[in-house]
Design an enzyme around this catalytic site. Structure first.
Site, PDB file in Angstrom:
ATOM      1  N   ALA A 249       0.809  -1.238   0.000  1.00 22.59           N
ATOM      2  CA  ALA A 249       0.000   0.000   0.000  1.00 22.59           C
ATOM      3  C   ALA A 249       0.836   1.280   0.000  1.00 22.59           C
ATOM      4  CB  ALA A 249      -1.011   0.018   1.146  1.00 22.59           C
ATOM      5  N   ALA A 250       2.169   1.166  -0.116  1.00 22.39           N
ATOM      6  CA  ALA A 250       2.978   2.392  -0.177  1.00 22.39           C
ATOM      7  C   ALA A 250       2.623   3.193  -1.437  1.00 22.39           C
ATOM      8  CB  ALA A 250       4.461   2.046  -0.176  1.00 22.39           C
ATOM      9  N   GLY A 251       2.433   2.466  -2.553  1.00 27.13           N
ATOM     10  CA  GLY A 251       2.032   3.130  -3.804  1.00 27.13           C
ATOM     11  C   GLY A 251       0.648   3.758  -3.660  1.00 27.13           C
ATOM     12  N   ASP A 252      -0.258   3.056  -2.995  1.00 28.36           N
ATOM     13  CA  ASP A 252      -1.621   3.589  -2.796  1.00 28.36           C
ATOM     14  C   ASP A 252      -1.579   4.844  -1.939  1.00 28.36           C
ATOM     15  OD1 ASP A 252      -2.490   1.345  -4.164  1.00 28.36           O
ATOM     16  OD2 ASP A 252      -2.746   0.181  -2.322  1.00 28.36           O
TER      17      ASP A 252
HETATM   18  O1  RIB Z   1      -1.609  -2.091  -3.289  1.00 23.84           O
HETATM   19  C1  RIB Z   1      -1.825  -3.021  -2.260  1.00 23.84           C
HETATM   20  C2  RIB Z   1      -3.143  -3.702  -2.438  1.00 23.84           C
HETATM   21  O2  RIB Z   1      -3.130  -4.458  -3.631  1.00 23.84           O
HETATM   22  C3  RIB Z   1      -3.486  -4.668  -1.352  1.00 23.84           C
HETATM   23  O3  RIB Z   1      -4.160  -4.067  -0.278  1.00 23.84           O
HETATM   24  C4  RIB Z   1      -4.285  -5.747  -2.085  1.00 23.84           C
HETATM   25  O4  RIB Z   1      -5.597  -5.855  -1.668  1.00 23.84           O
HETATM   26  C5  RIB Z   1      -4.147  -5.438  -3.565  1.00 23.84           C
HETATM   27  O5  RIB Z   1      -5.278  -4.869  -4.103  1.00 23.84           O
END
Ligand code: RIB
Length: 309
Positions: A249-252
């Protein structure tokens, strides 16, 4: 400042291991945990914790994971009116392995995420009304993503597309994108390049020539490269060095924070520096959504790293 996210919600089933097993290998010694995740939901939570008003458009199954995912987002103050419940599909699930260096491998069963139709998105966006930024990863059907981009662009909102997982996209869609945010692998895959031979600069040029206005390639602890489509210039946004625990989730986090910065009127380079600080914090913590920092944490982190006068 209002952000709409059209994207995925997954329950992450995570095993932490000293190393990620190879095909055919069985390794003992893992520690298991579940975390709410999904790239769309993670990006929505990142933006909400940094101070934006966020509406999530997505789809979960009529099951315990789906109920938990919707509750988690509501508890973050995110509007979940348009998180639909599909009666037959299961909520998306991601099987994640994280090694001792914080690197991961992710296998996703998309389930209900792929039941989100263009008509669902159109209906939701019409009822939401005006907003500033649309944020989308690629974990829902492409037709849905294209429709959302068209509506947002026609309404004057900025379109941020995080092409993860990567695929080659039609120029019709790329033309609607204000900021494209792939990582260093995805940028090559989007141009159909062989991963081993892909050159970031070459791929970036190709994507800009297809109509993308601005491009930011995130490169983990190497920082991020910002390609300005208008001036044909590029700039390195340095990473903030941290001790990595889990890069999930660092990219998110980067995408959600960038959306907030742009909503607040920051330049893309300024918003990217803010996003780089936010994602550095997320890497120091385990799990997807639990790792995403608050506004106060990011401001403190930036302040502590400012060189004293
Ligand atoms: O970017 C990380 C996410 O990718 C995770 O939370 C997983 O669910 C996938 O969608």
């Amino acid at each position: 400042m209002k952000i709409v996210v059209v994207g995925s919600l997954n329950m992450d089933l995570v095993v932490r291991m000293p190393k990620i097993p190879r095909p055919g290998e069985t390794l003992l010694g893992g520690v298991f945990k579940t975390f709410p995740g999904g790239k769309g939901a993670n990006q929505a939570v990142a933006a909400a914790r940094l101070g934006a008003r966020v509406t999530m458009i997505g789809c979960v199954g009529d099951d315990a994971f789906g109920r938990e995912m919707r509750q988690t987002l509501s508890a973050e103050g995110i509007d979940t009116t348009h998180v639909l419940v599909h009666p037959e599909s299961a909520t998306g699930v991601a099987l994640i392995q994280v090694d001792a260096k914080g690197q991961n491998s992710i296998a996703v069963a998309s389930g209900a995420n792929f039941e989100l139709t263009a008509a669902d998105v159109e209906k939701a966006m019409l009822s939401i009304g005006k907003f500033d930024v649309l944020v989308m990863p690629l974990e829902t059907p492409l037709e849905t993503i294209y429709t959302a981009a068209q509506i947002a662009s026609a309404g004057g909102a900025k379109v941020l597309l995080n092409p993860a997982p990567a695929q080659v996209l039609e120029p019709d869609l790329l033309h609607l994108v204000d900021v494209l945010l792939p990582n260093e692998y995805e940028v090559g895959l989007m141009t159909g390049a062989d991963l081993a031979a892909a050159d970031i600069h070459q791929s970036a040029k190709q994507l800009l020539s297809l109509g993308v206005k601005d491009l930011i390639v995130t490169m983990g602890d190497q920082g991020a490269l910002f390609f300005d489509g208008r001036t044909n210039t590029e700039m390195l946004i340095p990473a903030c060095p941290v001790q990595a625990v889990d890069s999930t989730a660092a990219g998110d986090c980067f995408v959600g924070a960038l959306a907030v910065g742009l909503c607040e009127g920051q330049t893309i380079a300024g918003a990217a520096a803010f996003a780089s600080a936010a994602s550095a914090i997320s890497v120091t913590r385990a799990g997807a959504q639990p790792s995403l920092p608050s506004r106060a944490e990011v401001e403190k982190f930036i302040c502590e790293r400012k060189p004293s006068p």
